[in-house]
Motif scaffolding. Structure first.
Motif, PDB file in Angstrom:
ATOM      1  N   GLY A 167       0.523  -1.127  -0.268  1.00 59.79           N
ATOM      2  CA  GLY A 167      -0.037  -0.277   0.401  1.00 59.79           C
ATOM      3  C   GLY A 167       1.220   0.865   0.107  1.00 59.79           C
ATOM      4  N   ARG A 168      -0.171   2.208  -0.108  1.00 53.62           N
ATOM      5  CA  ARG A 168       1.003   3.532  -0.336  1.00 53.62           C
ATOM      6  C   ARG A 168      -0.083   4.953   0.862  1.00 53.62           C
ATOM      7  NH1 ARG A 168       4.484   4.296  -4.810  1.00 53.62           N
ATOM      8  NH2 ARG A 168       3.904   3.055  -6.536  1.00 53.62           N
ATOM      9  N   TYR A 169       0.949   5.478   1.284  1.00 56.27           N
ATOM     10  CA  TYR A 169       0.199   6.191   2.388  1.00 56.27           C
ATOM     11  C   TYR A 169       1.036   7.797   1.960  1.00 56.27           C
ATOM     12  CZ  TYR A 169      -1.662   2.572   4.738  1.00 56.27           C
ATOM     13  OH  TYR A 169      -2.090   1.248   5.069  1.00 56.27           O
ATOM     14  N   LYS A 170       0.083   8.583   1.972  1.00 59.25           N
ATOM     15  CA  LYS A 170       0.501  10.273   2.557  1.00 59.25           C
ATOM     16  C   LYS A 170       0.500  11.033   3.689  1.00 59.25           C
ATOM     17  CE  LYS A 170      -0.140  13.437  -0.953  1.00 59.25           C
ATOM     18  NZ  LYS A 170      -0.244  13.908  -2.290  1.00 59.25           N
ATOM     19  N   ASP A 171       1.379  11.637   4.181  1.00 57.45           N
ATOM     20  CA  ASP A 171       0.950  12.006   5.555  1.00 57.45           C
ATOM     21  C   ASP A 171       0.537  13.113   5.641  1.00 57.45           C
ATOM     22  OD1 ASP A 171       3.709  13.058   5.203  1.00 57.45           O
ATOM     23  OD2 ASP A 171       4.966  11.935   7.006  1.00 57.45           O
ATOM     24  N   LYS A 172      -0.013  13.774   6.604  1.00 58.14           N
ATOM     25  CA  LYS A 172       0.050  15.109   6.829  1.00 58.14           C
ATOM     26  C   LYS A 172       0.929  16.395   6.227  1.00 58.14           C
ATOM     27  CE  LYS A 172      -2.761  13.940  11.150  1.00 58.14           C
ATOM     28  NZ  LYS A 172      -3.139  14.700  12.535  1.00 58.14           N
ATOM     29  N   GLY A 173       2.248  15.773   6.072  1.00 53.57           N
ATOM     30  CA  GLY A 173       3.408  16.516   5.565  1.00 53.57           C
ATOM     31  C   GLY A 173       3.494  16.459   4.102  1.00 53.57           C
ATOM     32  N   GLY A 174       2.373  15.696   3.969  1.00 53.61           N
ATOM     33  CA  GLY A 174       2.414  15.419   1.950  1.00 53.61           C
ATOM     34  C   GLY A 174       3.489  14.605   1.838  1.00 53.61           C
ATOM     35  N   GLN A 175       4.657  13.497   2.852  1.00 54.35           N
ATOM     36  CA  GLN A 175       5.288  13.079   2.436  1.00 54.35           C
ATOM     37  C   GLN A 175       4.577  11.557   1.662  1.00 54.35           C
ATOM     38  OE1 GLN A 175       8.927  12.692   3.037  1.00 54.35           O
ATOM     39  NE2 GLN A 175       8.777  10.432   1.916  1.00 54.35           N
ATOM     40  N   LEU A 176       4.943  10.875   0.820  1.00 52.85           N
ATOM     41  CA  LEU A 176       4.015   9.668   0.395  1.00 52.85           C
ATOM     42  C   LEU A 176       5.315   8.352   1.056  1.00 52.85           C
ATOM     43  CD1 LEU A 176       3.865   9.936  -3.573  1.00 52.85           C
ATOM     44  CD2 LEU A 176       2.149  10.275  -1.542  1.00 52.85           C
ATOM     45  N   TRP A 177       4.570   7.548   1.045  1.00 47.80           N
ATOM     46  CA  TRP A 177       4.952   6.115   2.025  1.00 47.80           C
ATOM     47  C   TRP A 177       4.724   5.131   1.242  1.00 47.80           C
ATOM     48  CZ3 TRP A 177       8.506   6.992   6.125  1.00 47.80           C
ATOM     49  CH2 TRP A 177       8.698   7.962   6.531  1.00 47.80           C
ATOM     50  N   ALA A 178       5.771   3.794   1.260  1.00 52.57           N
ATOM     51  CA  ALA A 178       5.305   2.552   1.043  1.00 52.57           C
ATOM     52  C   ALA A 178       5.498   1.612   1.953  1.00 52.57           C
ATOM     53  CB  ALA A 178       6.780   2.151  -0.586  1.00 52.57           C
ATOM     54  N   GLU A 179       3.656   1.091   2.295  1.00 52.52           N
ATOM     55  CA  GLU A 179       4.084   0.331   3.033  1.00 52.52           C
ATOM     56  C   GLU A 179       4.645  -1.073   2.435  1.00 52.52           C
ATOM     57  OE1 GLU A 179       0.918  -1.397   6.866  1.00 52.52           O
ATOM     58  OE2 GLU A 179       0.142  -0.848   4.750  1.00 52.52           O
ATOM     59  N   LEU A 180       5.810  -1.651   3.235  1.00 47.71           N
ATOM     60  CA  LEU A 180       5.937  -3.060   2.905  1.00 47.71           C
ATOM     61  C   LEU A 180       5.666  -4.660   3.482  1.00 47.71           C
ATOM     62  CD1 LEU A 180       9.810  -2.579   1.630  1.00 47.71           C
ATOM     63  CD2 LEU A 180       7.709  -2.032   0.883  1.00 47.71           C
ATOM     64  N   ASP A 181       4.937  -5.570   3.113  1.00 46.99           N
ATOM     65  CA  ASP A 181       5.008  -6.497   4.156  1.00 46.99           C
ATOM     66  C   ASP A 181       6.390  -7.233   4.155  1.00 46.99           C
ATOM     67  OD1 ASP A 181       3.781  -8.843   5.387  1.00 46.99           O
ATOM     68  OD2 ASP A 181       2.008  -8.631   3.810  1.00 46.99           O
ATOM     69  N   LEU A 182       6.620  -7.430   4.980  1.00 50.76           N
ATOM     70  CA  LEU A 182       7.561  -8.813   4.868  1.00 50.76           C
ATOM     71  C   LEU A 182       7.670  -9.639   5.205  1.00 50.76           C
ATOM     72  CD1 LEU A 182      10.427  -6.877   7.173  1.00 50.76           C
ATOM     73  CD2 LEU A 182      10.426  -5.949   5.087  1.00 50.76           C
ATOM     74  N   ALA A 183       6.297 -10.478   5.487  1.00 51.01           N
ATOM     75  CA  ALA A 183       6.095 -11.461   5.464  1.00 51.01           C
ATOM     76  C   ALA A 183       5.902 -12.222   4.134  1.00 51.01           C
ATOM     77  CB  ALA A 183       4.357 -11.504   6.322  1.00 51.01           C
ATOM     78  N   HIS A 184       4.881 -11.346   3.800  1.00 55.37           N
ATOM     79  CA  HIS A 184       5.201 -11.262   2.554  1.00 55.37           C
ATOM     80  C   HIS A 184       6.031 -11.456   0.977  1.00 55.37           C
ATOM     81  CE1 HIS A 184       2.747 -11.379  -1.708  1.00 55.37           C
ATOM     82  NE2 HIS A 184       3.383 -10.539  -2.249  1.00 55.37           N
ATOM     83  N   LEU A 185       6.940 -10.570   1.336  1.00 55.82           N
ATOM     84  CA  LEU A 185       8.471 -10.471   0.644  1.00 55.82           C
ATOM     85  C   LEU A 185       9.243 -11.921   0.791  1.00 55.82           C
ATOM     86  CD1 LEU A 185      10.563  -9.110  -1.025  1.00 55.82           C
ATOM     87  CD2 LEU A 185      11.417  -8.236   1.792  1.00 55.82           C
ATOM     88  N   SER A 186       9.008 -11.800   2.210  1.00 59.52           N
ATOM     89  CA  SER A 186       9.842 -13.763   2.886  1.00 59.52           C
ATOM     90  C   SER A 186       9.080 -15.049   2.344  1.00 59.52           C
ATOM     91  CB  SER A 186       9.808 -13.475   3.807  1.00 59.52           C
ATOM     92  OG  SER A 186       8.739 -14.618   4.946  1.00 59.52           O
ATOM     93  N   GLN A 187       8.466 -15.145   0.992  1.00 63.61           N
ATOM     94  CA  GLN A 187       8.211 -15.842   0.528  1.00 63.61           C
ATOM     95  C   GLN A 187       8.342 -15.753  -0.777  1.00 63.61           C
ATOM     96  OE1 GLN A 187       6.813 -18.823   2.223  1.00 63.61           O
ATOM     97  NE2 GLN A 187       7.149 -17.563   3.976  1.00 63.61           N
ATOM     98  N   ASP A 188       8.649 -14.178  -1.596  1.00 62.22           N
ATOM     99  CA  ASP A 188       8.645 -14.464  -2.521  1.00 62.22           C
ATOM    100  C   ASP A 188       9.388 -14.990  -3.609  1.00 62.22           C
ATOM    101  OD1 ASP A 188       9.241 -12.783  -5.452  1.00 62.22           O
ATOM    102  OD2 ASP A 188       8.726 -10.850  -5.079  1.00 62.22           O
ATOM    103  N   PRO A 189       9.119 -15.942  -4.218  1.00 68.64           N
ATOM    104  CA  PRO A 189       9.997 -16.481  -5.509  1.00 68.64           C
ATOM    105  C   PRO A 189      11.751 -16.152  -5.411  1.00 68.64           C
ATOM    106  CG  PRO A 189       7.466 -17.383  -6.118  1.00 68.64           C
ATOM    107  CD  PRO A 189       7.969 -16.129  -4.895  1.00 68.64           C
ATOM    108  N   GLU A 190      10.784 -14.975  -6.251  1.00 67.42           N
ATOM    109  CA  GLU A 190      12.439 -14.331  -6.904  1.00 67.42           C
ATOM    110  C   GLU A 190      13.405 -13.807  -5.471  1.00 67.42           C
ATOM    111  OE1 GLU A 190      13.344 -10.066  -9.263  1.00 67.42           O
ATOM    112  OE2 GLU A 190      11.307 -11.078  -9.129  1.00 67.42           O
ATOM    113  N   PHE A 191      12.563 -13.230  -4.103  1.00 71.37           N
ATOM    114  CA  PHE A 191      13.447 -12.246  -3.493  1.00 71.37           C
ATOM    115  C   PHE A 191      14.827 -13.727  -2.888  1.00 71.37           C
ATOM    116  CE2 PHE A 191      13.621 -12.466   1.436  1.00 71.37           C
ATOM    117  CZ  PHE A 191      14.269 -10.771   1.053  1.00 71.37           C
TER     118      PHE A 191
END
Length: 196
Positions: A167-191
């Motif tokens: 997911g992507r989020y924007k904080d009150k200051g306008g900064q964009l953030w990407a939310e990472l799911d490390l559980a999902h990443l740890s199952q990624d075949p390429e990773f």
């Protein structure tokens, strides 16, 4: 010459009304247990909204606290290169006698390799996910409350999506953030496939 003052300490407890009596031992224990349960519930309510904020190259990222193990500054550690691995696999780190593989998510997504600098850290994944796996982080930015941010569309074609992004989020200051799911990443075949 200064004179000393006498202080009178009244050893008698103050008289309290019937409503302020000290509870019996069992009542006190029940009160303490109730208080601890309320404190734990309040902490548990705020914990799911808290995220570890890091930068991975140009990406500001949010990671759930229960998915992060520990954060190590690289200026005190040395990465050992491993031959015949993909370019985004930056090497091995000796963490108290345990070898931790370090991945560069930005390079895995197609960006240039992250430079190793004074702000570089390794974020070791929680032992429940991948105990011998770490991510190269450009900068650690503290904790952020995701409930104070706005969820935005993932349709941003000018930016490279990092593996594990949910997911992507924007904080009150306008900064964009990407939310990472490390559980999902740890199952990624390429990773999981670091060899060439």
């Amino acid at each position: 010459m200064p004179q000393s003052k006498d202080f009178v300490i009244d050893a008698q407890p103050p008289v309290l009304g019937d409503t302020l009596r000290m509870p019996a031992g069992e009542d006190l224990q029940a009160f303490q247990a109730s208080l601890l349960a309320r404190m734990a519930a309040r902490a548990a309510d705020s914990l799911p909204a808290r995220r570890l904020a890091v930068c991975i190259g140009a990406h500001a990222c949010l990671i759930a606290l229960d998915q992060a193990g520990e954060i190590l500054p690289l200026r005190q550690q040395r990465l050992t290169h491993v031959p015949s691995t993909r370019p985004w696999f930056r090497g091995l780190l000796n963490l108290r006698g345990n070898l931790v593989g370090v991945a560069d998510l930005a390079a895995m997504a197609g960006a240039p390799l992250l430079p190793l600098g004074s702000d570089s850290h390794v974020l070791v994944m929680a032992s429940s996910l991948a105990p011998q796996c770490g991510l190269l982080v450009s900068q650690v930015r503290g904790l952020r409350d995701i409930s104070e941010m706005s969820l935005i569309s993932n349709n941003n074609e000018t930016e490279i999506d990092l593996p594990g992004m949910i997911g992507r989020y924007k904080d009150k200051g306008g900064q964009l953030w990407a939310e990472l799911d490390l559980a999902h990443l740890s199952q990624d075949p390429e990773f999981l496939q670091i060899g060439r």
